[in-house]
Design an enzyme around this catalytic site. Structure first.
Site, PDB file in Angstrom:
ATOM      1  CD  GLN A   1       2.469   2.068  11.064  1.00  0.00           C
ATOM      2  OE1 GLN A   1       2.277   1.716  12.225  1.00  0.00           O
ATOM      3  NE2 GLN A   1       2.112   3.237  10.614  1.00  0.00           N
TER       4      GLN A   1
ATOM      5  CG  HIS B   1       1.697   2.746  -2.793  1.00  0.00           C
ATOM      6  ND1 HIS B   1       1.424   3.289  -4.042  1.00  0.00           N
ATOM      7  CD2 HIS B   1       2.924   2.183  -2.892  1.00  0.00           C
ATOM      8  CE1 HIS B   1       2.441   3.054  -4.856  1.00  0.00           C
ATOM      9  NE2 HIS B   1       3.378   2.385  -4.164  1.00  0.00           N
TER      10      HIS B   1
ATOM     11  CG  HIS C   1       4.498   3.605   3.048  1.00  0.00           C
ATOM     12  ND1 HIS C   1       3.197   3.238   2.790  1.00  0.00           N
ATOM     13  CD2 HIS C   1       4.478   4.174   4.280  1.00  0.00           C
ATOM     14  CE1 HIS C   1       2.433   3.567   3.806  1.00  0.00           C
ATOM     15  NE2 HIS C   1       3.186   4.132   4.733  1.00  0.00           N
TER      16      HIS C   1
ATOM     17  CG  HIS D   1       7.248   4.562   7.990  1.00  0.00           C
ATOM     18  ND1 HIS D   1       6.650   5.801   8.102  1.00  0.00           N
ATOM     19  CD2 HIS D   1       6.232   3.693   7.757  1.00  0.00           C
ATOM     20  CE1 HIS D   1       5.342   5.684   7.949  1.00  0.00           C
ATOM     21  NE2 HIS D   1       5.057   4.411   7.745  1.00  0.00           N
TER      22      HIS D   1
HETATM   23  P1  AMP Z   1       1.387   4.842   7.249  1.00  0.00           P
HETATM   24  O1  AMP Z   1       0.529   5.440   8.330  1.00  0.00           O
HETATM   25  O2  AMP Z   1       2.340   3.784   7.698  1.00  0.00           O
HETATM   26  O3  AMP Z   1       0.549   4.400   6.054  1.00  0.00           O
HETATM   27  O4  AMP Z   1       2.301   6.023   6.716  1.00  0.00           O
HETATM   28  C1  AMP Z   1       1.867   6.990   5.800  1.00  0.00           C
HETATM   29  C2  AMP Z   1       2.938   8.019   5.709  1.00  0.00           C
HETATM   30  O5  AMP Z   1       2.705   8.790   4.545  1.00  0.00           O
HETATM   31  C3  AMP Z   1       2.980   8.975   6.897  1.00  0.00           C
HETATM   32  O6  AMP Z   1       4.318   9.103   7.351  1.00  0.00           O
HETATM   33  C4  AMP Z   1       2.461  10.282   6.293  1.00  0.00           C
HETATM   34  O7  AMP Z   1       3.005  11.413   6.922  1.00  0.00           O
HETATM   35  C5  AMP Z   1       2.935  10.146   4.851  1.00  0.00           C
HETATM   36  N1  AMP Z   1       2.192  10.909   3.858  1.00  0.00           N
HETATM   37  C6  AMP Z   1       0.849  11.055   3.738  1.00  0.00           C
HETATM   38  N2  AMP Z   1       0.550  11.822   2.669  1.00  0.00           N
HETATM   39  C7  AMP Z   1       1.713  12.156   2.083  1.00  0.00           C
HETATM   40  C8  AMP Z   1       2.083  12.947   0.958  1.00  0.00           C
HETATM   41  N3  AMP Z   1       1.169  13.558   0.182  1.00  0.00           N
HETATM   42  N4  AMP Z   1       3.395  13.093   0.665  1.00  0.00           N
HETATM   43  C9  AMP Z   1       4.329  12.504   1.440  1.00  0.00           C
HETATM   44  N5  AMP Z   1       4.064  11.746   2.516  1.00  0.00           N
HETATM   45  C10 AMP Z   1       2.773  11.577   2.848  1.00  0.00           C
END
Ligand code: AMP
Length: 172
Positions: free
Chosen positions: A94, A105, A107, A109
């Site tokens: 996303q 940041h 990432h 999925h």
């Molecule tokens: P997005 O909404 O695409 O930015 O995804 C963010 C992802 O980060 C989601 O799957 C969250 O569950 C995950 N997330 C948020 N905070 C943390 C954390 N402290 N440690 C691991 N995953 C996290």
């Protein structure tokens, strides 16, 4: 308990946007990327791969970072698919807040998929975005999912680490 194989580098942490991720919640560290377990997985085995450099948008990555992110993502995908007995995977980024990005940041999925895991296959994207308007699966909305404990996350990371030979070969 801290996994014995990471004690020597236990002080190391990684940035995930403004969030500091302990090494115990990571399970793959390369020169430019790392993989972490999820605080609020939308399905069992939902993990993330991120560049080590704190970078918000996909287009901000260098070509070396893109290559490494996807190479590590492929390694992780193979392990996660097998460990969580999945038949398919949803891989997605996303890229920016309007696309549903909640952590600024980059990432990737990686989400194991099984037959019938969502009423409609593409409902997963509503859940990923935490889209409250559609309410197809309100019980697993992004904001309503309970965060996992550090212990649970460390145990999952340890299990995945065991499957990835040279999991921290890129750690410095
Ligand atoms: P997005 O909404 O695409 O930015 O995804 C963010 C992802 O980060 C989601 O799957 C969250 O569950 C995950 N997330 C948020 N905070 C943390 C954390 N402290 N440690 C691991 N995953 C996290």
């Amino acid at each position: 308990m801290v996994p014995p194989q990471i004690t020597s580098t236990a002080a190391k942490t990684f940035q995930f946007g403004a969030i500091t991720i302990p090494l115990s919640q990571t399970f793959l560290v390369s020169k430019l990327s790392y993989a972490l377990v999820n605080l609020k997985p939308i399905r069992p085995g939902h993990v993330l791969i991120a560049p080590r450099r704190r970078t918000m948008r996909f287009n901000d990555l260098t070509s070396e970072e893109v290559t490494d992110l996807f190479a590590q993502g492929q390694r992780v995908s193979k392990v996660v698919e097998r460990m969580f007995n999945a038949e398919s995977l949803t891989l997605c980024i996303q890229d920016g807040p309007q696309a549903g990005q909640s952590v600024p940041h980059v990432h990737l999925h990686v989400i194991p998929r099984h037959q019938g895991d969502f009423p409609d296959n593409d409902d997963i994207y509503d859940v990923l975005e935490g889209d409250r308007t559609k309410k197809k699966q309100p019980h697993i909305d992004n904001d309503e999912r309970k965060p996992r404990s550090a212990q649970e996350m460390a145990e999952e990371a340890e299990m995945l680490r065991k499957e990835l030979t040279g999991w921290n070969e890129g750690a410095e």
